[in-house]
Enzyme design. Structure first.
Site, short mmCIF file in Angstrom:
data_model
loop_
_atom_site.label_atom_id
_atom_site.label_comp_id
_atom_site.label_asym_id
_atom_site.label_seq_id
_atom_site.Cartn_x
_atom_site.Cartn_y
_atom_site.Cartn_z
CG HIS A 126 29.77 49.05 39.82
ND1 HIS A 126 29.99 50.39 40.01
CD2 HIS A 126 30.68 48.41 40.60
CE1 HIS A 126 30.99 50.56 40.84
NE2 HIS A 126 31.42 49.37 41.21
CG HIS A 129 31.22 53.21 46.87
ND1 HIS A 129 31.90 54.41 46.78
CD2 HIS A 129 32.01 52.28 46.30
CE1 HIS A 129 33.06 54.20 46.18
NE2 HIS A 129 33.15 52.92 45.86
#
Length: 186
Positions: free
Chosen positions: A78, A121
């Protein structure tokens, strides 16, 4: 329907073309027949790049066991295989670590003010770069000079990541909300 509709002629065209990307949509492992798997392998062997997207369906694939069987390997890094502030998330180093372990990679993309597709992100730069600016309001010439967690790692362009990955592992791409997100359709 891909990939069962592909034949030897198609694979020759793929071999002689620039990399061709295809996104397959599979929601359950039973959809992956032997023919399907063989044609995906032929497509990848011909230089094609395969991405997969899946939708969670209640009672069909909403458990970890079913979902993990959709991927070639059992681990997904991730935001790359990062470690605290030493190896920042969504950095080329984190992606190299994941590739070395043959882990699939989940990453996030967004767009800079000058319409460059970047891997990042957060909506703003504060947490990773210590800058109180929103990423969509900055040109990439500014962004590329920033260091992630004060390391030598920078905010990569999506193309840098694609060059690094080069079809070696599966990518799972999350497109972050952005006012100019329609540019990705071109």
């Amino acid at each position: 329907v891909f990939p069962n509709g592909l034949c030897a002629e198609h694979f020759n065209v793929i071999r002689n073309s620039k990399p061709i990307w295809i996104i397959i949509h599979i929601n359950h492992p039973r959809e992956i027949t032997t023919d399907f798997a063989e044609n995906v392998k032929r497509f990848r062997d011909a230089g094609g790049i395969v991405l997969s997207q899946t939708v969670l369906l209640r009672g069909v694939n909403d458990c970890p066991f079913v979902m993990m069987n959709l991927f070639e390997n059992k681990y997904i890094a991730h935001r790359g295989l990062h470690f605290n502030k030493e190896i920042p998330e969504n950095s080329l180093l984190a992606f190299k670590n994941a590739i070395e372990k043959n882990y699939s990679i989940e990453l996030d993309i967004t767009i800079s003010k000058d319409n460059q597709i970047v891997v990042f992100h957060d909506e703003n730069l504060h947490r990773l770069c210590g800058v109180k600016e929103n990423i969509e309001e900055m040109n990439y010439s500014f962004l590329k000079e920033l260091k992630l967690y004060e390391t030598n790692e920078h905010i990569p362009l999506f193309t840098e990541v694609l060059d690094l990955v080069s079809g070696k592992i599966t990518l799972i791409i999350e497109i972050k909300k952005h006012k100019n997100i329609g540019i990705l359709e071109n």
